[in-house]
Design an enzyme around this catalytic site. Structure first.
Site, PDB file in Angstrom:
ATOM      1  N   CYS A 156       0.962  -1.350  -0.105  1.00  0.00           N
ATOM      2  CA  CYS A 156      -0.039  -0.041   0.009  1.00  0.00           C
ATOM      3  C   CYS A 156       1.060   1.404  -0.217  1.00  0.00           C
ATOM      4  O   CYS A 156       0.400   2.311  -0.462  1.00  0.00           O
ATOM      5  CB  CYS A 156      -0.983  -0.123   1.136  1.00  0.00           C
ATOM      6  SG  CYS A 156      -0.297   0.307   2.891  1.00  0.00           S
ATOM      7  N   HIS A 171      -1.759   0.767   7.736  1.00  0.00           N
ATOM      8  CA  HIS A 171      -2.354   0.805   6.320  1.00  0.00           C
ATOM      9  C   HIS A 171      -2.504   2.370   5.519  1.00  0.00           C
ATOM     10  O   HIS A 171      -2.465   3.151   6.378  1.00  0.00           O
ATOM     11  CB  HIS A 171      -3.701   0.349   6.203  1.00  0.00           C
ATOM     12  CG  HIS A 171      -4.189  -0.010   4.509  1.00  0.00           C
ATOM     13  ND1 HIS A 171      -3.597  -0.816   3.731  1.00  0.00           N
ATOM     14  CD2 HIS A 171      -5.543   0.021   4.116  1.00  0.00           C
ATOM     15  CE1 HIS A 171      -4.230  -0.760   2.806  1.00  0.00           C
ATOM     16  NE2 HIS A 171      -5.462  -0.422   2.659  1.00  0.00           N
TER      17      HIS A 171
END
Length: 471
Positions: free
Chosen positions: A80, A302
Site C-alpha cells: 500500500c 495501512h
C-alpha cells in the site's frame, strides 16, 4: 520510523482478464550489475534473506478493480505504501487538469491504464533528474500475470526470490520525452508480475541509490520493513514528493545539533495521519494543505485515501502557503519566529501593506510581551484567520478509497459520503443532512479523526450509514 502498511494477506481475485504487453521480449536488455542489485536490495529490504511471504506480497502488478475503472487493487498485505500514493496521483489526473480547474464529472469512467501512464510519468518527473531507468520484466511479461498472481504461494519457493532479482533487466533514457514514448508504447509494463516492485526499483535507480541514501536519516533502515513487509514513511514520501525523507513535518528541524529533513513544498496530494491524532507524529502544513483536495490517510498499518471534487477546498490556502515560505526565509533557525525588525521585510516580499506606522502598530500587536519576537502562528492568524473555514458549513461530497481486497467477492469501490466542516460557533448537531443519507453522523471514526488533524470540526454522513475502513 512510522510504518505505512502491514495488512493481513487476503485472497486474491481472478485477474486473468488483465491484458499484458506480450508483444515485447525484454530479454535483450541489460542485466543490472550484481553489485547494484546488492545495493538495491540492501536499501529496500536490508538483507538478501528476504522473508518469502513478504516478497510475495509485493509480487503483484498494478491492477484495476472490476467495479471502478480508475481504482487500483491491492491483492496482498504490504505494497500500500506504493499503491496508495500512485492511486492518489492517478485520481488527481483523472479528476483535475489544474489546481484551479473544476472536477471532470466523468472521472470514474476514464480509462485507468491511460491515466496511470500519465501518472507514472509525473512521478518520475518529481525525482528532478535528467536521466531515467526502467526495470523491465524478464521474458514474457504475462507469464505470472494470470497464473501465479492469484495463488497464495510461489510455485517454486526455493527459486522465487533468486529468480526475480537475478533476472532484473533495465533500459535507460536520457530524457523525459524518451521515457514517455516508451511507456506509451508499453502501456502495461508495470501491470504484470512484480510490476509494483519493478516500478519502485525504477524510481530508485532513476534517482540513484546514493541520492536516496542521502535523503534518509539512517540509510541502514530499509524502505520496506524487513519483519513485516510493509513500506516505511520514506518510501511513501519518495513517491509523493520525489524525496525519501523520514519525516512529515515542514522543512528542517534541529534536534541536538542534528538537522532532520521534512517536506519542503506543497505536493499535489497530501497526507494525514491517525498517529498525529494520537500525538505520536507531527504532519506539517505542506502535506495537510496540498495543491489538490486529495489526502493519503495513514493508520497504524495501512494507507487509504480521502478526496473531494471541490478544488476551492485547498486553493484558498495557496496564499497562506506563500506567506509561510516567505516567513521561513527570515526564520534563520527554523524556530517558528522572526525578529520584530524583520516584519517589514516579510510584508514587503508578500506585497502586503507596509507603511511605517502600520508596521509599528503590528509589531506591538504581535509582540505584546516586548520580547523582540513574532511567532509564525500569530502572524498567520493575523492575515489568514479564516483559512480553515470552508463553505459556510454546507455539506459537500467526499470519497474514500481503500484498495485492499477483503475476503469474499466484494470488489474495490469508492465509498461516497457528505462532509461538513463546521465553524467554531456552530453546534456539532446542527448541520444540514441530506434526506437520503439517513441520520448516522460519523463524528469519531478513524477517518474523521485523521481529518480532524486538519479540520477540527468535520463530520461525515456516509452512504447507507456504512463507515469505510481505514485499515
Amino acid at each position: 520510523m512510522t510504518p505505512t502498511g502491514g495488512e493481513a494477506t487476503v485472497d486474491a481475485p481472478d485477474v486473468s482478464s488483465v491484458n499484458a504487453d506480450v508483444s515485447v521480449n525484454f530479454q535483450s536488455h541489460d542485466r543490472i550489475p550484481e553489485h547494484v542489485v546488492e545495493s538495491l536490495i540492501r536499501l529496500v529490504w536490508k538483507t538478501r534473506e528476504i522473508a518469502r511471504d513478504n516478497l510475495f506480497g509485493w509480487s503483484q502488478g498494478f491492477t484495476f478493480s472490476s467495479a471502478e475503472p480508475t481504482a487500483l487493487i491491492q491483492l496482498h498485505g504490504g505494497p500500500c505504501a506504493v499503491i496508495a500514493p500512485v492511486q492518489a496521483y492517478l485520481l488527481k489526473n483523472a479528476i483535475y487538469t489544474s489546481p484551479n480547474s473544476n472536477a471532470d464529472p466523468r472521472w470514474r469512467e476514464k480509462n485507468g491504464n491511460e491515466v496511470l501512464q500519465a501518472t507514472f510519468l509525473e512521478l518520475f518527473s518529481l525525482l528532478d533528474v535528467s536521466h531515467f531507468t526502467l526495470v523491465l520484466p524478464f521474458g514474457n511479461p504475462a507469464k505470472r500475470n494470470a497464473d501465479a498472481m492469484v495463488h497464495d504461494a510461489p510455485e517454486n519457493p526455493d527459486s522465487f526470490e533468486r529468480d526475480f532479482h537475478l533476472n532484473l533487466r533495465i533500459q535507460k533514457f536520457s530524457s523525459l520525452n524518451q521515457l514517455q514514448k516508451f511507456l506509451t508504447d508499453h502501456p502495461t509494463l508495470f501491470s504484470s508480475s512484480f510490476g509494483i516492485l519493478r516500478f519502485l526499483y525504477s524510481l530508485i535507480l532513476s534517482k540513484t541509490i546514493q541520492k536516496i541514501e542521502d535523503d534518509l536519516e539512517d540509510p541502514s533502515e530499509p524502505l520496506i520493513d524487513a519483519a513485516h513487509g510493509h513500506g516505511n514513511q520514506p518510501l511513501t514520501n519518495l513517491i509523493i514528493t520525489g524525496r525519501a525523507v523520514n519525516n512529515v513535518w515542514d522543512d528542517v528541524k534541529e534536534f541536538g545539533g542534528l538537522r532532520l529533513q521534512g517536506i519542503h513544498f506543497r505536493p499535489a496530494v497530501g497526507y494525514l495521519s491517525l498517529l498525529e491524532n494520537m500525538r505520536y507524529v507531527e504532519v506539517g502544513f505542506y502535506l495537510k494543505c496540498p495543491q489538490y483536495p486529495i489526502w493519503l490517510l495513514g493508520s497504524e498499518t495501512h494507507l487509504s485515501i480521502i478526496f473531494a471534487l471541490i478544488p476551492s477546498l485547498v486553493t484558498s490556502e495557496a496564499e497562506e502557503a506563500a506567506a509561510i515560505r516567505v516567513f521561513k526565509q527570515y526564520d534563520e533557525h527554523g524556530s517558528g519566529f522572526i525578529d520584530t525588525g524583520k516584519l517589514k521585510d516579510v510584508l514587503t516580499q508578500l506585497d502586503l501593506f507596509r507603511e511605517d506606522d502600520y508596521v509599528k502598530s503590528l509589531q506591538d500587536k504581535l509582540d505584546k510581551d516586548n520580547l523582540g519576537l513574532i511567532l509564525r502562528s500569530d502572524f498567520l492568524s493575523e492575515f489568514f484567520p479564516h483559512t480553515n473555514k470552508f463553505n459556510n458549513s454546507k455539506p459537500f461530497s467526499v470519497y474514500h478509497y481503500n484498495g485492499l481486497l477483503r475476503n469474499g467477492d466484494t470488489p474495490v469501490k469508492y465509498h461516497h459520503g457528505r462532509a461538513t466542516i463546521l465553524e467554531v460557533d456552530v453546534d456539532l448537531q446542527i448541520i444540514d443532512i441530506p434526506e437520503d443519507c439517513g441520520n448516522g453522523i460519523d463524528s469519531d471514526s478513524a477517518i474523521v479523526r485523521c481529518l480532524r488533524t486538519k479540520y477540527p470540526r468535520v463530520q461525515i454522513v456516509w452512504d447507507d450509514n456504512k463507515i469505510p475502513s481505514i485499515n
